[in-house]
Every structure is written in C-alpha cells, then in structure tokens.
Design a protein around this motif. Structure first.
Motif, PDB file in Angstrom:
ATOM      1  N   MET A 136       0.838  -1.192   0.000  1.00 24.88           N
ATOM      2  CA  MET A 136       0.000   0.000   0.000  1.00 24.88           C
ATOM      3  C   MET A 136       0.882   1.255   0.000  1.00 24.88           C
ATOM      4  SD  MET A 136      -1.495   0.300   3.922  1.00 24.88           S
ATOM      5  CE  MET A 136      -2.030   2.013   3.760  1.00 24.88           C
ATOM      6  N   ALA A 137       0.353   2.329  -0.565  1.00 26.07           N
ATOM      7  CA  ALA A 137       1.063   3.603  -0.577  1.00 26.07           C
ATOM      8  C   ALA A 137       0.920   4.265   0.795  1.00 26.07           C
ATOM      9  CB  ALA A 137       0.493   4.516  -1.663  1.00 26.07           C
ATOM     10  N   VAL A 138       2.018   4.758   1.321  1.00 21.95           N
ATOM     11  CA  VAL A 138       2.041   5.348   2.655  1.00 21.95           C
ATOM     12  C   VAL A 138       2.869   6.637   2.634  1.00 21.95           C
ATOM     13  CG1 VAL A 138       3.010   5.053   4.989  1.00 21.95           C
ATOM     14  CG2 VAL A 138       1.694   3.202   3.953  1.00 21.95           C
ATOM     15  N   ALA A 139       2.274   7.726   3.083  1.00 21.08           N
ATOM     16  CA  ALA A 139       3.025   8.972   3.247  1.00 21.08           C
ATOM     17  C   ALA A 139       3.345   9.197   4.722  1.00 21.08           C
ATOM     18  CB  ALA A 139       2.236  10.151   2.706  1.00 21.08           C
ATOM     19  N   TRP A 140       2.652   8.487   5.585  1.00 22.64           N
ATOM     20  CA  TRP A 140       2.826   8.663   7.018  1.00 22.64           C
ATOM     21  C   TRP A 140       3.832   7.651   7.540  1.00 22.64           C
ATOM     22  CZ3 TRP A 140      -2.814   9.720   9.180  1.00 22.64           C
ATOM     23  CH2 TRP A 140      -3.291  10.890   8.553  1.00 22.64           C
ATOM     24  N   GLY A 141       5.082   7.844   7.124  1.00 24.70           N
ATOM     25  CA  GLY A 141       6.152   6.972   7.563  1.00 24.70           C
ATOM     26  C   GLY A 141       7.431   7.770   7.675  1.00 24.70           C
ATOM     27  N   GLY A 142       8.345   7.305   8.530  1.00 23.60           N
ATOM     28  CA  GLY A 142       9.602   8.028   8.677  1.00 23.60           C
ATOM     29  C   GLY A 142      10.595   7.235   9.501  1.00 23.60           C
ATOM     30  N   VAL A 143      11.688   7.894   9.858  1.00 28.05           N
ATOM     31  CA  VAL A 143      12.714   7.262  10.674  1.00 28.05           C
ATOM     32  C   VAL A 143      12.372   7.478  12.143  1.00 28.05           C
ATOM     33  CG1 VAL A 143      15.173   7.137  11.177  1.00 28.05           C
ATOM     34  CG2 VAL A 143      14.410   7.685   8.858  1.00 28.05           C
ATOM     35  N   ALA A 144      12.556   6.436  12.956  1.00 27.86           N
ATOM     36  CA  ALA A 144      12.182   6.518  14.367  1.00 27.86           C
ATOM     37  C   ALA A 144      13.383   6.449  15.307  1.00 27.86           C
ATOM     38  CB  ALA A 144      11.201   5.398  14.716  1.00 27.86           C
ATOM     39  N   ASN A 145      14.478   5.861  14.852  1.00 25.62           N
ATOM     40  CA  ASN A 145      15.638   5.678  15.727  1.00 25.62           C
ATOM     41  C   ASN A 145      16.889   5.434  14.888  1.00 25.62           C
ATOM     42  OD1 ASN A 145      16.382   5.409  18.598  1.00 25.62           O
ATOM     43  ND2 ASN A 145      17.046   3.361  18.021  1.00 25.62           N
ATOM     44  N   ALA A 146      18.035   5.892  15.412  1.00 28.45           N
ATOM     45  CA  ALA A 146      19.300   5.718  14.689  1.00 28.45           C
ATOM     46  C   ALA A 146      19.996   4.424  15.094  1.00 28.45           C
ATOM     47  CB  ALA A 146      20.225   6.904  14.978  1.00 28.45           C
ATOM     48  N   ASP A 147      20.077   4.184  16.395  1.00 29.85           N
ATOM     49  CA  ASP A 147      20.873   3.060  16.882  1.00 29.85           C
ATOM     50  C   ASP A 147      20.093   2.316  17.943  1.00 29.85           C
ATOM     51  OD1 ASP A 147      22.987   1.399  17.336  1.00 29.85           O
ATOM     52  OD2 ASP A 147      24.101   2.829  18.591  1.00 29.85           O
ATOM     53  N   PRO A 148      19.482   1.147  17.606  1.00 36.98           N
ATOM     54  CA  PRO A 148      19.508   0.494  16.286  1.00 36.98           C
ATOM     55  C   PRO A 148      18.563   1.181  15.293  1.00 36.98           C
ATOM     56  CG  PRO A 148      18.138  -0.771  17.817  1.00 36.98           C
ATOM     57  CD  PRO A 148      18.727   0.372  18.599  1.00 36.98           C
ATOM     58  N   PRO A 149      18.822   1.039  13.996  1.00 37.84           N
ATOM     59  CA  PRO A 149      17.978   1.681  12.982  1.00 37.84           C
ATOM     60  C   PRO A 149      16.529   1.191  13.036  1.00 37.84           C
ATOM     61  CG  PRO A 149      20.044   0.912  12.015  1.00 37.84           C
ATOM     62  CD  PRO A 149      19.959   0.302  13.387  1.00 37.84           C
ATOM     63  N   MET A 150      15.608   2.136  13.112  1.00 37.72           N
ATOM     64  CA  MET A 150      14.178   1.795  13.152  1.00 37.72           C
ATOM     65  C   MET A 150      13.377   2.776  12.310  1.00 37.72           C
ATOM     66  SD  MET A 150      13.354   0.910  17.128  1.00 37.72           S
ATOM     67  CE  MET A 150      14.399  -0.204  18.072  1.00 37.72           C
ATOM     68  N   LEU A 151      12.294   2.281  11.736  1.00 38.14           N
ATOM     69  CA  LEU A 151      11.363   3.111  10.988  1.00 38.14           C
ATOM     70  C   LEU A 151       9.999   3.039  11.666  1.00 38.14           C
ATOM     71  CD1 LEU A 151      12.177   1.937   7.317  1.00 38.14           C
ATOM     72  CD2 LEU A 151      13.314   3.707   8.672  1.00 38.14           C
ATOM     73  N   ALA A 152       9.143   3.999  11.389  1.00 34.53           N
ATOM     74  CA  ALA A 152       7.772   3.965  11.901  1.00 34.53           C
ATOM     75  C   ALA A 152       6.815   4.234  10.747  1.00 34.53           C
ATOM     76  CB  ALA A 152       7.579   5.000  12.997  1.00 34.53           C
ATOM     77  N   VAL A 153       5.748   3.455  10.660  1.00 31.78           N
ATOM     78  CA  VAL A 153       4.719   3.686   9.636  1.00 31.78           C
ATOM     79  C   VAL A 153       3.348   3.647  10.307  1.00 31.78           C
ATOM     80  CG1 VAL A 153       6.062   2.784   7.695  1.00 31.78           C
ATOM     81  CG2 VAL A 153       4.636   1.218   8.997  1.00 31.78           C
ATOM     82  N   ALA A 154       2.482   4.577   9.914  1.00 29.25           N
ATOM     83  CA  ALA A 154       1.127   4.641  10.471  1.00 29.25           C
ATOM     84  C   ALA A 154       0.166   4.018   9.472  1.00 29.25           C
ATOM     85  CB  ALA A 154       0.747   6.094  10.743  1.00 29.25           C
ATOM     86  N   ILE A 155      -0.521   2.961   9.893  1.00 29.93           N
ATOM     87  CA  ILE A 155      -1.415   2.229   8.984  1.00 29.93           C
ATOM     88  C   ILE A 155      -2.816   2.166   9.592  1.00 29.93           C
ATOM     89  CG2 ILE A 155      -1.749   0.050   7.697  1.00 29.93           C
ATOM     90  CD1 ILE A 155       0.965   1.039   7.013  1.00 29.93           C
ATOM     91  N   ARG A 156      -3.802   2.539   8.811  1.00 31.94           N
ATOM     92  CA  ARG A 156      -5.200   2.506   9.255  1.00 31.94           C
ATOM     93  C   ARG A 156      -5.608   1.047   9.528  1.00 31.94           C
ATOM     94  NH1 ARG A 156      -9.493   6.212   9.051  1.00 31.94           N
ATOM     95  NH2 ARG A 156      -8.199   7.785   8.043  1.00 31.94           N
ATOM     96  N   GLY A 157      -6.302   0.842  10.623  1.00 29.52           N
ATOM     97  CA  GLY A 157      -6.657  -0.502  11.060  1.00 29.52           C
ATOM     98  C   GLY A 157      -7.452  -1.311  10.052  1.00 29.52           C
ATOM     99  N   SER A 158      -8.199  -0.639   9.206  1.00 27.42           N
ATOM    100  CA  SER A 158      -9.050  -1.329   8.237  1.00 27.42           C
ATOM    101  C   SER A 158      -8.286  -1.805   7.001  1.00 27.42           C
ATOM    102  CB  SER A 158     -10.171  -0.384   7.803  1.00 27.42           C
ATOM    103  OG  SER A 158      -9.624   0.799   7.232  1.00 27.42           O
ATOM    104  N   ARG A 159      -7.026  -1.396   6.848  1.00 27.01           N
ATOM    105  CA  ARG A 159      -6.289  -1.735   5.623  1.00 27.01           C
ATOM    106  C   ARG A 159      -5.876  -3.209   5.612  1.00 27.01           C
ATOM    107  NH1 ARG A 159      -5.440   2.692   1.938  1.00 27.01           N
ATOM    108  NH2 ARG A 159      -4.532   0.968   0.774  1.00 27.01           N
ATOM    109  N   TYR A 160      -5.870  -3.768   4.427  1.00 27.58           N
ATOM    110  CA  TYR A 160      -5.491  -5.172   4.223  1.00 27.58           C
ATOM    111  C   TYR A 160      -4.045  -5.400   4.671  1.00 27.58           C
ATOM    112  CZ  TYR A 160      -5.921  -9.674   1.724  1.00 27.58           C
ATOM    113  OH  TYR A 160      -6.000 -11.000   1.382  1.00 27.58           O
TER     114      TYR A 160
END
Lengths: 191, 191
Positions: free
Chosen positions: B31-55
């Motif tokens: 799915m296309a996501v604009a609500w995502g980004g970097v969450a932490n450097a060490d260790p490397p982590m990303l964060a994405v916000a996904i609507r509960g109804s999405r497949y």
C-alpha cells in the motif's frame, strides 16, 4: 536488477525538514528534525524522533509539550543553524531572529516566520535506543494568513523544504508535479 | 504575520511517498504510505502509520514484519494505484507488474523495481485511534546496484517521490538544491 545489501540503515528518502520547539528551563528552543511525520488521523497526531542528548529533548520531557514548525525555503540557513547549534550553549531564537508566540497549550513555543505551526501534547514517549519517539496529539494548527488560498492551506505558498539524508545531506525545494494523488493510478484499475 | 487557527490537523509538508509491504494470507501486498519516517538511529528503526481497516495492516499483524519500499518517479502510477486499490479485492502485485523478492526476514515481501527496500521487524505497535503506528527494526537494507555511486546510495539515481498532502494531494519530484545540511547554517554561528 541486482540488489546490494548495506546492512540495517535508516535510508529513507525523501524526508521533511521541520523545526521542533520546546521550552527548556522556561526559554524557547528549537532544533531541526527530519525524523518526524504523521502518526494518526483521528485524533490528529504527529511523531518526532529526538536524540536523548539534545537540549530540546530535555524541554519536551519537562513540559510534556512540543511544537512542529514548518520552515519555508527562505529559512533554510536558520533551519540548518538550529540543527548545528545547541540551545545549551547559546540562544538560537536570538541568533535566528525568530519571533515567538504561544497557543492553546501555553508552553509550546512557535515561530511566527514559519508558515505552519502545530502544537502538540505528548501522548507517548517511546525509548527506542539512541532516540525517543515522541507521539504528540495536535492541539492546534496555526497557519500564516498569506499561505491560505480561499481559506485552505496552499502548499505553493508555504514552500516547504525537502531533506535528502545520508549520504547527500541536502536541502531541496519541492520539484515538478508528477501526478495527482488518488487519480494518476486510476488507469491501472481494472487492468 | 497574522496566524489563522485551523483546529487540530495533520498538516505536515512535505512527506515521503512509500510502498509498505506485507504478506497477507501468504500473498504479498503493498500500500502507498506517506505517514512513515525514521524513528531511531541506533539500532535503525522506521515507523509507519497504517489505518486498522487496511489489508496490509492485517498482514503486518499476522507476521510481525513489513517492508518499506521507496518508489522512484517512474513508478508514480503504480504507487498511486497501491493507495487506491485494496489487496482484499484483487492482486496489486500482478496489476502493477511488480517482481517480488524476500530477504533475511523471509516473509517481508519487497519490490525489485523500487530502488531501495528496507525489511523491518515490528518492535512496537501503538494503537493511536484510527491508525496503528508500527515501529520496526530494520533487519536489512537492499539497494538496486545502479543506484549506487562508489558503493554509496546516490539519491539522484533513486529519484524519490515527494508527497504534498491535503489539500493539494500531489506527487512531486525533488526540486532545486537549497543548501548543504550541516553547512549552510554555519554562517549564523557566532553571530
């Protein structure tokens, strides 16, 4: 296409360029942040990742509030300066000539020259390692009057800054229009 | 500058344009996501916000893994399509002609045509209301060989897509260089 493995990295492109603000010991301070984004629609929430050692981190912990200010392209020097300098050793607000205002939360400082300002109240503070991911509920959105067209935010007037991270480390403008979202993909529908 | 209050909003500009992938019932979906980004450097982590109804949400919950794929400008139609269509009612991978590969996690599907692919293992799933904020530890970063210059990621070859949200809802390219980060602000130092 052959793929090369680089190990675990934070290689995400592009990223926003934001100024996150907090009062520290009662005085407004701001830092440049590319690691921030939207976390929730209803209720509206933002998330910003702040290194534990940053002066701004201390302020967010102190007050439980922060602001997210969107600088326009003409503020690129001031924005970068807020990423280089530390509020612990100087007054970034004075150095940048920022005019400060406060909103509904009362203690989340905002920059008048930034076209969009979002004041946030911390609802989660996730300790992830080097950074804390602060999730904040948006209490109010402030937009400079001259960045509205027919009462709606006009991004062409905001001229936000795109951050392109490692290894480029560059600020860019928003480039050419590639397509209208929720429309340009319609022609693949029913393929 | 007079400010206008718009109430609590998610008015953040600019945002990235990402394709988030997960296996759902053993089949790859994106799915296309604009609500995502970097969450932490060490260790490397990303964060994405996904609507509960999405497949895709269902798939991330199922496996505890997801991928973040960075589409280049030439994939703008396919990317938008992945934001419009639902994997519950069709096969987006087939419709878009995506070639899929798997990496170290084994069950986070990635798109070969996307120049950068990050496979993530969920470390936090914050239920914020309409969306779940999935924080994922990056297990591996895959980059298309032709997007490297001297072994380093070359963003000019990636040509990532900038998302400009409400009310514009537009995809843009990365625009003109405004300045070098950690450098352009130096002249304000010691002011």
């Amino acid at each position: 296409m052959a793929k090369v493995q680089l190990g675990p990295k934070t290689s995400l492109y592009p990223l926003p360029t934001l100024l996150v603000g907090a009062n520290v010991k009662g005085k407004p301070n701001f830092m440049a942040v590319a690691w921030g984004g939207v976390a929730n629609a209803d209720p509206p929430m933002l998330a910003v990742a702040i290194r534990g050692s940053r002066y701004t981190h201390q302020g967010i912990k102190e007050n439980g509030t922060f602001s997210v200010n969107i600088p326009s392209a003409e503020l690129v020097k001031e924005t970068d300066y807020c990423g280089i300098a530390s509020g612990a050793r100087g007054d970034k607000v004075a150095d940048c000539g920022f005019r400060i205002f406060y909103g509904t939360l009362g203690n989340a400082p905002m920059i008048e020259q930034c076209p969009v300002n979002l004041e946030c109240k911390v609802v989660h503070a996730l300790e992830l390692g080097s950074h804390t991911l602060f999730v904040g509920g948006v209490a109010e959105t402030h937009v400079s009057e001259d960045c509205l067209t027919d009462g709606r935010v006009d991004v062409k007037k905001i001229r936000p800054i795109v951050y392109v991270g490692e290894p480029a480390r560059e600020y860019h403008g928003v480039g050419e229009l590639l397509g209208q979202a929720f429309r340009v993909g319609q022609e693949l529908k029913g393929k």
